[in-house]
Design a protein around this motif. Sequence first.
Motif, PDB file in Angstrom:
ATOM      1  N   ASP A 252       1.983  28.149   9.792  1.00  0.00           N
ATOM      2  CA  ASP A 252       2.782  27.663   8.667  1.00  0.00           C
ATOM      3  C   ASP A 252       4.196  27.302   9.095  1.00  0.00           C
ATOM      4  OD1 ASP A 252       0.693  27.940   6.900  1.00  0.00           O
ATOM      5  OD2 ASP A 252       1.370  29.853   6.072  1.00  0.00           O
ATOM      6  N   GLN A 253       4.775  28.133   9.944  1.00  0.00           N
ATOM      7  CA  GLN A 253       6.159  27.899  10.359  1.00  0.00           C
ATOM      8  C   GLN A 253       6.290  26.693  11.289  1.00  0.00           C
ATOM      9  OE1 GLN A 253       7.769  29.614   7.913  1.00  0.00           O
ATOM     10  NE2 GLN A 253       9.315  29.955   9.467  1.00  0.00           N
ATOM     11  N   VAL A 254       5.417  26.587  12.296  1.00  0.00           N
ATOM     12  CA  VAL A 254       5.545  25.445  13.208  1.00  0.00           C
ATOM     13  C   VAL A 254       5.154  24.140  12.513  1.00  0.00           C
ATOM     14  CG1 VAL A 254       5.341  26.771  15.335  1.00  0.00           C
ATOM     15  CG2 VAL A 254       3.259  25.869  14.259  1.00  0.00           C
ATOM     16  N   ARG A 255       4.220  24.217  11.569  1.00  0.00           N
ATOM     17  CA  ARG A 255       3.887  23.013  10.799  1.00  0.00           C
ATOM     18  C   ARG A 255       5.114  22.544  10.011  1.00  0.00           C
ATOM     19  NH1 ARG A 255       0.596  25.143   7.562  1.00  0.00           N
ATOM     20  NH2 ARG A 255      -1.257  24.999   8.895  1.00  0.00           N
ATOM     21  N   ARG A 256       5.797  23.493   9.416  1.00  0.00           N
ATOM     22  CA  ARG A 256       6.981  23.183   8.602  1.00  0.00           C
ATOM     23  C   ARG A 256       8.073  22.491   9.411  1.00  0.00           C
ATOM     24  NH1 ARG A 256      10.686  28.053   6.039  1.00  0.00           N
ATOM     25  NH2 ARG A 256      12.245  26.759   4.966  1.00  0.00           N
ATOM     26  N   TYR A 257       8.289  22.943  10.648  1.00  0.00           N
ATOM     27  CA  TYR A 257       9.411  22.440  11.434  1.00  0.00           C
ATOM     28  C   TYR A 257       9.025  21.377  12.464  1.00  0.00           C
ATOM     29  CZ  TYR A 257      11.993  26.178   9.241  1.00  0.00           C
ATOM     30  OH  TYR A 257      12.587  26.998   8.314  1.00  0.00           O
ATOM     31  N   THR A 258       7.746  21.065  12.546  1.00  0.00           N
ATOM     32  CA  THR A 258       7.307  20.035  13.486  1.00  0.00           C
ATOM     33  C   THR A 258       6.605  18.911  12.736  1.00  0.00           C
ATOM     34  OG1 THR A 258       7.004  21.776  15.153  1.00  0.00           O
ATOM     35  CG2 THR A 258       6.105  19.612  15.659  1.00  0.00           C
ATOM     36  N   ARG A 259       5.379  19.124  12.356  1.00  0.00           N
ATOM     37  CA  ARG A 259       4.604  18.073  11.689  1.00  0.00           C
ATOM     38  C   ARG A 259       5.288  17.598  10.408  1.00  0.00           C
ATOM     39  NH1 ARG A 259       1.829  16.705   6.796  1.00  0.00           N
ATOM     40  NH2 ARG A 259       0.001  15.446   7.348  1.00  0.00           N
ATOM     41  N   ASP A 260       5.706  18.553   9.560  1.00  0.00           N
ATOM     42  CA  ASP A 260       6.309  18.161   8.283  1.00  0.00           C
ATOM     43  C   ASP A 260       7.648  17.457   8.482  1.00  0.00           C
ATOM     44  OD1 ASP A 260       4.091  19.295   7.179  1.00  0.00           O
ATOM     45  OD2 ASP A 260       5.134  20.981   6.224  1.00  0.00           O
ATOM     46  N   TYR A 261       8.401  17.862   9.497  1.00  0.00           N
ATOM     47  CA  TYR A 261       9.658  17.173   9.790  1.00  0.00           C
ATOM     48  C   TYR A 261       9.395  15.735  10.228  1.00  0.00           C
ATOM     49  CZ  TYR A 261      13.731  15.541  12.338  1.00  0.00           C
ATOM     50  OH  TYR A 261      14.779  14.766  12.799  1.00  0.00           O
ATOM     51  N   LEU A 262       8.423  15.538  11.097  1.00  0.00           N
ATOM     52  CA  LEU A 262       8.096  14.187  11.549  1.00  0.00           C
ATOM     53  C   LEU A 262       7.670  13.302  10.377  1.00  0.00           C
ATOM     54  CD1 LEU A 262       6.084  15.084  14.778  1.00  0.00           C
ATOM     55  CD2 LEU A 262       8.363  14.042  14.693  1.00  0.00           C
ATOM     56  N   VAL A 263       6.836  13.845   9.491  1.00  0.00           N
ATOM     57  CA  VAL A 263       6.399  13.088   8.317  1.00  0.00           C
ATOM     58  C   VAL A 263       7.598  12.773   7.425  1.00  0.00           C
ATOM     59  CG1 VAL A 263       5.033  13.199   6.190  1.00  0.00           C
ATOM     60  CG2 VAL A 263       4.038  13.969   8.359  1.00  0.00           C
ATOM     61  N   TYR A 264       8.453  13.763   7.203  1.00  0.00           N
ATOM     62  CA  TYR A 264       9.638  13.581   6.360  1.00  0.00           C
ATOM     63  C   TYR A 264      10.543  12.482   6.912  1.00  0.00           C
ATOM     64  CZ  TYR A 264      14.177  14.605   4.218  1.00  0.00           C
ATOM     65  OH  TYR A 264      15.382  14.496   3.559  1.00  0.00           O
ATOM     66  N   LEU A 265      10.838  12.549   8.215  1.00  0.00           N
ATOM     67  CA  LEU A 265      11.745  11.571   8.805  1.00  0.00           C
ATOM     68  C   LEU A 265      11.141  10.169   8.773  1.00  0.00           C
ATOM     69  CD1 LEU A 265      14.410  10.964  10.158  1.00  0.00           C
ATOM     70  CD2 LEU A 265      13.401  11.646  12.359  1.00  0.00           C
ATOM     71  N   ARG A 266       9.850  10.072   9.059  1.00  0.00           N
ATOM     72  CA  ARG A 266       9.207   8.765   9.008  1.00  0.00           C
ATOM     73  C   ARG A 266       9.198   8.212   7.573  1.00  0.00           C
ATOM     74  NH1 ARG A 266       6.162   6.601  12.918  1.00  0.00           N
ATOM     75  NH2 ARG A 266       4.692   5.806  11.361  1.00  0.00           N
ATOM     76  N   ASP A 267       9.029   9.073   6.577  1.00  0.00           N
ATOM     77  CA  ASP A 267       9.092   8.611   5.184  1.00  0.00           C
ATOM     78  C   ASP A 267      10.486   8.087   4.851  1.00  0.00           C
ATOM     79  OD1 ASP A 267       6.443   9.219   4.735  1.00  0.00           O
ATOM     80  OD2 ASP A 267       6.842  11.101   3.671  1.00  0.00           O
ATOM     81  N   LYS A 268      11.515   8.803   5.294  1.00  0.00           N
ATOM     82  CA  LYS A 268      12.893   8.380   5.021  1.00  0.00           C
ATOM     83  C   LYS A 268      13.194   7.045   5.704  1.00  0.00           C
ATOM     84  CE  LYS A 268      14.642  11.602   2.393  1.00  0.00           C
ATOM     85  NZ  LYS A 268      15.198  11.287   1.053  1.00  0.00           N
ATOM     86  N   ILE A 269      12.781   6.931   6.956  1.00  0.00           N
ATOM     87  CA  ILE A 269      13.040   5.686   7.691  1.00  0.00           C
ATOM     88  C   ILE A 269      12.206   4.545   7.115  1.00  0.00           C
ATOM     89  CG2 ILE A 269      12.829   4.541   9.920  1.00  0.00           C
ATOM     90  CD1 ILE A 269      15.203   6.439   9.762  1.00  0.00           C
ATOM     91  N   GLY A 270      10.972   4.834   6.698  1.00  0.00           N
ATOM     92  CA  GLY A 270      10.133   3.816   6.090  1.00  0.00           C
ATOM     93  C   GLY A 270      10.755   3.255   4.816  1.00  0.00           C
ATOM     94  N   ALA A 271      11.291   4.146   3.979  1.00  0.00           N
ATOM     95  CA  ALA A 271      11.953   3.702   2.755  1.00  0.00           C
ATOM     96  C   ALA A 271      13.204   2.893   3.079  1.00  0.00           C
ATOM     97  CB  ALA A 271      12.308   4.912   1.892  1.00  0.00           C
ATOM     98  N   HIS A 272      13.902   3.321   4.113  1.00  0.00           N
ATOM     99  CA  HIS A 272      15.107   2.603   4.544  1.00  0.00           C
ATOM    100  C   HIS A 272      14.760   1.188   5.007  1.00  0.00           C
ATOM    101  CE1 HIS A 272      19.120   2.116   6.214  1.00  0.00           C
ATOM    102  NE2 HIS A 272      18.603   1.819   7.402  1.00  0.00           N
ATOM    103  N   LEU A 273      13.682   1.047   5.738  1.00  0.00           N
ATOM    104  CA  LEU A 273      13.242  -0.268   6.191  1.00  0.00           C
ATOM    105  C   LEU A 273      12.828  -1.154   5.015  1.00  0.00           C
ATOM    106  CD1 LEU A 273      11.202   0.785   9.339  1.00  0.00           C
ATOM    107  CD2 LEU A 273      13.092  -0.859   9.344  1.00  0.00           C
ATOM    108  N   GLU A 274      12.127  -0.563   4.072  1.00  0.00           N
ATOM    109  CA  GLU A 274      11.696  -1.331   2.900  1.00  0.00           C
ATOM    110  C   GLU A 274      12.885  -1.858   2.097  1.00  0.00           C
ATOM    111  OE1 GLU A 274       8.977   0.902   0.537  1.00  0.00           O
ATOM    112  OE2 GLU A 274       7.413   0.940   2.086  1.00  0.00           O
ATOM    113  N   ASP A 275      13.980  -1.107   2.136  1.00  0.00           N
ATOM    114  CA  ASP A 275      15.189  -1.528   1.421  1.00  0.00           C
ATOM    115  C   ASP A 275      16.038  -2.503   2.233  1.00  0.00           C
ATOM    116  OD1 ASP A 275      14.494   0.055  -0.720  1.00  0.00           O
ATOM    117  OD2 ASP A 275      15.752   1.750  -0.119  1.00  0.00           O
ATOM    118  N   GLY A 276      15.532  -2.897   3.416  1.00  0.00           N
ATOM    119  CA  GLY A 276      16.275  -3.833   4.252  1.00  0.00           C
ATOM    120  C   GLY A 276      17.386  -3.191   5.047  1.00  0.00           C
TER     121      GLY A 276
END
Length: 314
Positions: A252-276
């Motif tokens: 649970d802990q490594v998922r939170r700070y590894t996999r979930d962080y990667l997904v979170y950052l990619r979601d943020k960057i994806g939204a940023h790209l969509e907004d130009g």
Amino acid sequence: MKHLIPLFVIAAFPAAASEDIADQYPGSILYAKPVEFIPGVFSATGATAPPTYENAGHNNNLSFIVTDEGVAVINGGASYELAAALHSEIKAVTAQPVVLVINENGQGHAMLGNSYWAEQNVEIVAHVEASAEFEEYGAQSLRSAQNTVKERAEKTTVVLPTKTFEDSYTITLGGIDIEARYLGPAHSPGDIVVWLPQKSLVISGDLAFHERMLPVFPHTMTAEWIETWDNAFEALGATYVIPGHGHPTNMDQVRRYTRDYLVYLRDKIGAHLEDGGDLAEAYYVDQSPYAHLDTFEELATKNAGRVYEQMEFE
């Protein structure tokens, strides 16, 4: 088994992180004294900080497995002296000889200590890609270590693994199956995990981080890392995890700070790209949910920029 509970619970909390503590074990060049996480499996947790002279470059986890037929060490260490110091700790725990060293990847903190273990005539095993990475960049890693830890790297030389594998390498010692597995692309070339099925424990190497922010290197493909995690790492069903960085913990802990962080950052960057949004603005996407992690200040903006550069062409 009662002594396992406090270690397991304490290790799960970020408060155990140690970026601001220069050295937790003044009696040794090791950053911290090895601790028995579960019976027979020990780990010396490295500093959750960049390598420094004070932590002697020990900023990753150095682990070992004690069996009735010898000891397996996971990670050669960041220098000859660190490897020698770990060996001294092993000798204080058991009279069994070290018979195997497994390098978790091709980075200097996993392989530079091979120079010590080779002198002990120990088999050194790594993934073929990790060996190739160290062969190409080992001299550079050594120079970096020499610049950082100075005389503490004096005996260190570049020594390649003695055996490589592509998919898996398995050995049984004292009835314990030790499985080095390549699960797929992750943090760096040749990243592997070491799986102990009888103990439901995985030594994850840099596939999993805890207590500190993971770095996204120029060659780190974050989408593939997530895919490796979802399709192969989770399938192990590990109860216990010794991550590449941070205290031993659970999935649970490594998922939170590894996999979930990667997904979170990619979601943020994806939204940023969509907004130009452009690269300059991408550095400052909101990563505040992870601001409590060690190395956040050093890595957050770099990670965002590198993920932007990846996703721009996906």
